[in-house]
Design a protein around this motif. Structure first.
Motif, PDB file in Angstrom:
ATOM      1  N   TYR A  14       9.783  -2.483  -1.413  1.00  0.00           N
ATOM      2  CA  TYR A  14       9.249  -3.795  -1.105  1.00  0.00           C
ATOM      3  C   TYR A  14       8.896  -4.088   0.479  1.00  0.00           C
ATOM      4  O   TYR A  14       7.981  -4.535   0.779  1.00  0.00           O
ATOM      5  CB  TYR A  14      10.022  -4.959  -1.648  1.00  0.00           C
ATOM      6  N   ALA A  17       6.927  -1.828   1.918  1.00  0.00           N
ATOM      7  CA  ALA A  17       5.482  -1.644   1.479  1.00  0.00           C
ATOM      8  C   ALA A  17       4.897  -2.757   2.073  1.00  0.00           C
ATOM      9  O   ALA A  17       3.423  -2.792   2.199  1.00  0.00           O
ATOM     10  CB  ALA A  17       5.484  -1.462   0.167  1.00  0.00           C
ATOM     11  N   LEU A  18       5.617  -3.785   2.260  1.00  0.00           N
ATOM     12  CA  LEU A  18       4.759  -5.158   2.433  1.00  0.00           C
ATOM     13  C   LEU A  18       5.003  -5.437   4.076  1.00  0.00           C
ATOM     14  O   LEU A  18       4.593  -6.731   4.362  1.00  0.00           O
ATOM     15  CB  LEU A  18       5.373  -6.118   1.768  1.00  0.00           C
ATOM     16  N   ARG A  19       5.671  -4.811   4.446  1.00  0.00           N
ATOM     17  CA  ARG A  19       5.473  -5.003   6.068  1.00  0.00           C
ATOM     18  C   ARG A  19       4.852  -3.961   7.045  1.00  0.00           C
ATOM     19  O   ARG A  19       5.134  -2.930   7.027  1.00  0.00           O
ATOM     20  CB  ARG A  19       7.089  -4.679   6.386  1.00  0.00           C
ATOM     21  N   LYS A  20       3.813  -4.547   7.610  1.00  0.00           N
ATOM     22  CA  LYS A  20       3.114  -3.802   8.425  1.00  0.00           C
ATOM     23  C   LYS A  20       3.423  -4.003  10.151  1.00  0.00           C
ATOM     24  O   LYS A  20       2.885  -3.335  10.757  1.00  0.00           O
ATOM     25  CB  LYS A  20       1.742  -4.025   8.258  1.00  0.00           C
ATOM     26  N   ALA A 414       4.945 -15.482  11.431  1.00  0.00           N
ATOM     27  CA  ALA A 414       4.465 -14.786  10.141  1.00  0.00           C
ATOM     28  C   ALA A 414       5.831 -14.136   9.531  1.00  0.00           C
ATOM     29  O   ALA A 414       5.970 -14.214   8.220  1.00  0.00           O
ATOM     30  CB  ALA A 414       3.706 -13.578  10.352  1.00  0.00           C
ATOM     31  N   ILE A 418      10.153 -15.292   5.549  1.00  0.00           N
ATOM     32  CA  ILE A 418      10.897 -14.075   5.042  1.00  0.00           C
ATOM     33  C   ILE A 418      12.267 -14.441   5.482  1.00  0.00           C
ATOM     34  O   ILE A 418      13.179 -13.878   4.744  1.00  0.00           O
ATOM     35  CB  ILE A 418      10.226 -12.811   5.238  1.00  0.00           C
TER      36      ILE A 418
ATOM     37  N   GLY B  20       5.899 -11.655   1.480  1.00  0.00           N
ATOM     38  CA  GLY B  20       5.493 -10.114   1.704  1.00  0.00           C
ATOM     39  C   GLY B  20       3.998  -9.687   1.336  1.00  0.00           C
ATOM     40  O   GLY B  20       3.703  -8.935   2.317  1.00  0.00           O
ATOM     41  N   VAL B  21       3.732  -9.671   0.166  1.00  0.00           N
ATOM     42  CA  VAL B  21       2.424  -9.364  -0.236  1.00  0.00           C
ATOM     43  C   VAL B  21       1.149 -10.173   0.804  1.00  0.00           C
ATOM     44  O   VAL B  21       0.139  -9.322   1.116  1.00  0.00           O
ATOM     45  CB  VAL B  21       2.104  -9.801  -1.474  1.00  0.00           C
ATOM     46  N   LEU B  23       1.246 -10.632   3.659  1.00  0.00           N
ATOM     47  CA  LEU B  23       0.999 -10.111   4.965  1.00  0.00           C
ATOM     48  C   LEU B  23       0.096  -9.091   4.987  1.00  0.00           C
ATOM     49  O   LEU B  23      -0.331  -8.279   6.004  1.00  0.00           O
ATOM     50  CB  LEU B  23       2.342  -9.549   5.476  1.00  0.00           C
ATOM     51  N   ASN B  24      -0.372  -8.531   3.947  1.00  0.00           N
ATOM     52  CA  ASN B  24      -1.440  -7.411   3.732  1.00  0.00           C
ATOM     53  C   ASN B  24      -2.724  -7.986   4.000  1.00  0.00           C
ATOM     54  O   ASN B  24      -2.808  -9.147   4.010  1.00  0.00           O
ATOM     55  CB  ASN B  24      -1.016  -6.730   2.548  1.00  0.00           C
ATOM     56  N   PRO B 349       0.844  -2.554  -2.221  1.00  0.00           N
ATOM     57  CA  PRO B 349       1.349  -3.798  -2.857  1.00  0.00           C
ATOM     58  C   PRO B 349       1.499  -3.648  -4.211  1.00  0.00           C
ATOM     59  O   PRO B 349       2.398  -3.882  -5.275  1.00  0.00           O
ATOM     60  CB  PRO B 349       0.876  -4.979  -2.556  1.00  0.00           C
TER      61      PRO B 349
END
Lengths: 513, 458
Positions: A14, A17-20, A414, A418, B20-21, B23-24, B349
């Motif tokens: 997670y 995958a969710l952190r760019k 941002a 989190i 988290g999602v 942020l995409n 995601p």
């Protein structure tokens, strides 16, 4: 435990995958991949195209070399040394995956630690068993999550070695433990901080095979064979790691890269240790001195400590602190602990306690300490926390404070939801789980400690919400960082003292309520 | 452990996943000239803030309906207005009339994502928590697991926080309605559901069960007396709610009709974008679009939809228990639409959340013996599909979905069938839908499973 592993894997995936977003640490490691892949070994520690030069021991460089061979299949361009700040999606993907993959070692180590924890008899359901609580506290540790998966480092991998080595010692497999620790030392030399604990413990409890009746050392039971075995292990690992560089005569260069004392006493953001308090006192005295006309403002050194840059600087009023002073302070702070396990060895758990104190001592008194180093103390303390009530109380204070001190690492808006949610998640879990574990014997925290931790909420609100919207944001931008450092260092130093008290207290004496 | 701590941990985890999602990338990111749903929502803020109310739904020089014209009922418009006021205080450029078209920036993305999270926190998440804690059976652990599964449902998260929409608001209101009905507060339940309807007209899918349940309940109480009183109370609540929501538009009937025309665009065809329903799947076999005229398509689809839900509604009318009501509601399942997510770059995601959800629901629900065979009435189901034993059916469906996902990503479709994979996906999804539809019909028409549920009868 299987469930927890998969939970953790999913979490890592997670977060990955969710952190760019990636940080400078990301570029650091990409650079090291490039250096180890593209350049010959003789150039590794001389290369300085990028500002992020190789400053970990050679074994880590070999590790990066191995990774770079896998990286080739994702995006060969990341392995070009000239590609500074190169961050294509495949590069990010590869780097994140590599952290997740190496975390497998951490998961394995956590499992080994859980096996060492004594489960009390009785029909407790799974969620209340100490081993389960420990598993969650280790695998879902907030600090590790944000430092590794959001920020970017390989700490999970390294802590895997540390915890595995501790677990091996708890299981009385000392040679394996020593091997793992030497590997760890050659991967990241920050663990030198805890080497005295290992050295003294192994010497005392492993090389001397027996104790006298009163617990003192029995000199006649010294086993040279064991000492040789230990020495051999350490030497061979170091040879494997440093060998090529010694052969090429590059040892001084490597060492200068590894120990760059040109950096300042404190990081840009002061780690919550004693020097943060010292700096603040210095600042206050300087300001007071100027106000009361006792000092000339022109005579004071420029205020660069709080400018956010990593430089050498002088203190204004109090004596300046040099690396040697910090070294002496650190050694003095860990001396009682180390002496304690020599004169009164308390088995593997005493060793663990000493390790904790060495880690915390060097955090509190060390030179250019990074706030991430608090994790070296927090993770092993988790093991003690699920077994011992007093340690659980200290754990709650240290962990909450230490984790909060990591907040400035994630500073963009941002990331705010989190980090707040994850921190709350971990804190709520640790409080309720430990409370349940030791239910029925009063509160885990003393009233003052509870007040202090509640104060953290106030500090958090002030720094994250109130301050950015206030008029002081322009004039004193460092103020939230200062406040966080100072407030957290109180908690950290307090935990240090309490841990010391629990180590030095003679066994059998009842603890204060 | 105490319930509040477990529930708060679930909620926090839900928030982490959602943020988290978010942020995409979002729908239509960096894709002029039309962009996507994200730009649509931003445009609605611009329109509602800058133009007078009467012009929101009409085609004027200031308001070009071809560029993401408003096509949801007025409550969405009011919500956009509120967001626009906030946006104006932060950065007026975000809602400048005409000039802000296609505005994209990291700060703006943060703001838009924050509005979705705030709406969820205020409406959807409390409804879920209260529903699971008060209206589900079982031990505390089971309830918390239900909260967990609910909050982690990937479809909603991906659509709301990835693609960009506010489904959480309408679903939340609908859930408040269900909650109120379950607690016996019928008027409040109808109020909540009307709000949901006025937010998104898609909630009409759920309107029939609500209607049939309340009507059946009133009939049961006796049409001369308490039943009539209840009916009058509910009817007046509904009328007042609708009136309040539509009040500004009621002054001119032409305005109101324009709004209705925008909300129900019957000029569009039967299906857009290869949505997972019967028509899309049937189209493979018979080219419906070319056979029937547009009008007859509408009538036939209406008739078929009504026929499909008729049995359950009749049953609900005859036996208005809350349990039956819940079953009827299940009709409105949201199906995950993979190609849509691919378009928005949300593949990773999607994979992660689906896997996680699948894993957690299997583990948690089976570990708590939630799915015992009797309760699920799978015996009857087996008799229909006697060729496939239960476990295999589940794993077949999972592997089919996984395989399709992989194939859609990894392979390039053959040139003479460019839409092969989206169509395959929607057909598979429809088959799943059909299967669960039949299954739930069976469950609804067999006896209630145990005495525990009887307590829910009113």
């Amino acid at each position: 435990f299987q469930n927890n592993i998969t939970n953790r894997k999913v979490t890592s995936f997670y977060t990955k995958a969710l952190r760019k977003i990636h940080s400078t640490d990301f570029e650091v490691h990409r650079n090291w991949l490039a250096i180890t892949h593209s350049l010959p070994v003789s150039r590794w520690y001389h290369e300085n195209t990028s500002e992020w030069t190789l400053d970990y021991p050679p074994l880590f460089a070999w590790f990066e070399l191995g990774l770079s061979h896998a990286a080739r299949h994702f995006d060969p361009d990341m392995l070009l040394v000239e590609n500074l700040n190169y961050a294509s999606p495949s590069t990010v993907l590869f780097q994140r995956l590599s952290v997740i993959f190496t975390d497998l070692l951490f998961i394995y180590a956590a499992r080994e630690c859980c096996r060492c924890v004594q489960d009390q008899k009785g029909s407790r359901d799974v969620l209340n068993r100490p081993s389960f609580v420990l598993a969650v506290l280790l695998l879902w540790n907030f600090g590790l999550l944000i430092v590794d998966h959001i920020h970017f480092q390989y700490n999970g991998f390294l802590f895997g070695f540390l915890l595995l080595s501790v677990a091996k010692h708890l299981q009385r497999q000392h040679l394996q433990g020593a091997l793992l620790f030497s590997v760890l030392l050659n991967l990241k030399h920050i663990y030198l901080y805890v080497a005295p604990a290992y050295g003294v413990y192994l010497l005392r409890s492993y090389c001397f095979t027996q104790d006298n009746k009163d617990g003192s050392v029995s000199w006649s039971s010294f086993s040279p064979l064991r000492l040789l075995a230990l020495g051999g292990i350490v030497a061979s690992v170091c040879a494997l790691s440093f060998g090529p560089f010694i052969a090429m005569g590059q040892l001084p260069q490597v060492l200068s890269r590894l120990f760059p004392f040109k950096r300042g006493l404190c990081h840009a953001y002061w780690a919550p240790n004693i020097w943060a308090l010292y700096n603040t006192l210095d600042k206050i005295l300087a300001t007071l001195g100027v106000r009361l006309k006792l000092l000339q403002e022109a005579g004071l050194p420029r205020a660069s400590m709080t400018g956010g840059l990593v430089q050498e600087f002088q203190h204004s009023v109090l004596p300046s602190v040099t690396p040697s002073i910090t070294l002496v302070c650190t050694l003095l702070s860990i001396l009682p602990a180390v002496a304690s396990i020599w004169f009164r060895p308390r088995g593997a758990r005493g060793f663990l306690r000493c390790l904790l104190l060495c880690a915390l001592g060097s955090f509190v008194f060390g030179w250019h300490v990074h706030e991430k180093a608090i994790l070296i103390a927090i993770l092993p303390l988790s093991i003690l926390a699920v077994e011992n009530r007093e340690d659980a109380g200290i754990f709650l204070v240290l962990t909450t404070t230490g984790h909060y001190s990591l907040f400035p690492l994630l500073f963009t808006p941002a990331e705010l939801p989190i980090k707040v949610s994850l921190m709350l998640l971990f804190t709520i879990y640790s409080f309720t789980a430990l409370r349940k574990l030791y239910s029925g014997r009063g509160s885990l925290l003393r009233p003052l400690e509870s007040v202090y931790l509640l104060g953290l909420v106030g500090v958090a609100f002030a720094c994250e919400v109130a301050f950015p919207l206030s008029p002081w944001q322009q004039k004193l931008p460092f103020l939230p960082l200062l406040a966080t450092s100072v407030y957290c260092s109180l908690g950290v130093c307090y935990s240090f003292l309490r841990l010391y008290a629990s180590l030095l207290r003679p066994p059998g004496k009842p603890k204060q309520p | 452990m105490q319930t509040w701590s477990l529930v708060s941990m679930c909620v926090l985890l839900g928030i982490v996943v959602r943020w988290g999602v978010s942020l995409n990338s979002y729908s239509g990111a960096g894709k002029p000239p039309m962009f996507g749903d994200y730009e649509a929502q931003r445009h609605w803020q611009e329109v509602t803030y800058n133009l007078p109310l009467q012009e929101w739904y009409s085609n004027t020089t200031e308001n070009d309906l071809n560029y993401w014209g408003l096509d949801y009922p007025p409550l969405t418009a009011y919500h956009s207005l509120v967001c626009a006021y906030v946006a104006k205080t932060i950065n007026p450029e975000w809602v400048d009339l005409h000039k802000s078209r296609g505005y994209e920036s990291p700060a703006h993305k943060l703001f838009m994502r924050a509005t979705v999270l705030v709406a969820d926190l205020l409406i959807y998440i409390p409804a879920v928590v209260l529903y699971c804690l008060y209206l589900t059976d079982g031990s505390t652990k089971k309830k918390v697991c239900t909260v967990f599964c609910f909050l982690l449902y990937p479809g909603l998260i991906l659509i709301d926080y990835g693609h960009f929409q506010y489904n959480g608001v309408s679903l939340g209101f609908a859930l408040w309605g269900v909650l109120a009905l379950g607690l016996g507060w019928d008027a409040l339940g109808s109020l909540a559901f009307c709000l949901a309807l006025n937010y998104k007209q898609m909630e009409l899918y759920h309107a029939l069960p609500f209607f049939c349940y309340l009507l059946g309940k009133s009939v049961k109480l006796g049409l001369m007396g308490r039943g009539l009183f209840l009916l009058v109370r509910i009817a007046s609540t509904v009328l007042v709610t609708f009136a309040l929501c539509w009040l500004p538009f009621l002054s001119d009937p032409g305005d109101a009709m324009q709004v209705v025309r925008r909300i129900f665009p019957v000029a569009r065809g039967l299906f857009e974008d290869k949505v997972a329903n019967a028509w899309c799947s049937l189209n493979i076999l018979i080219k419906i679009r070319s056979i029937l005229s547009s009008d007859s398509q509408i009538y036939i689809s209406f008739a078929c939809t009504l026929l499909a839900v008729l049995p359950s509604c009749v049953r609900l009318l005859m036996k208005p228990t809350f349990w039956q009501f819940k079953l009827a509601l299940v009709r409105g399942i949201q199906l995950i639409i993979l190609p849509l997510f691919l378009k928005d770059g949300l593949l990773v995601p999607y994979a992660v959340t689906s896997l996680a959800f699948l894993f957690f629901s299997i583990y948690l629900l089976s570990a708590l013996e939630h799915c015992s065979e009797e309760e699920l009435r799978l015996g009857a189901f087996h008799k229909l599909l006697f060729c496939l034993p239960k476990l295999d059916l589940f794993y077949i469906s999972v592997s089919a979905m996984a395989g399709l996902s992989v194939v859609t990503v990894a392979l390039v479709p053959p040139t003479h069938l460019p839409d092969l994979f989206p169509v395959l996906v929607s057909s598979t999804a429809f088959l799943h839908f059909l299967g669960t539809f039949i299954y739930f019909n069976i469950v609804q028409f067999s006896e209630p499973p145990s005495r525990k549920s009887q307590k829910k009868n009113d």
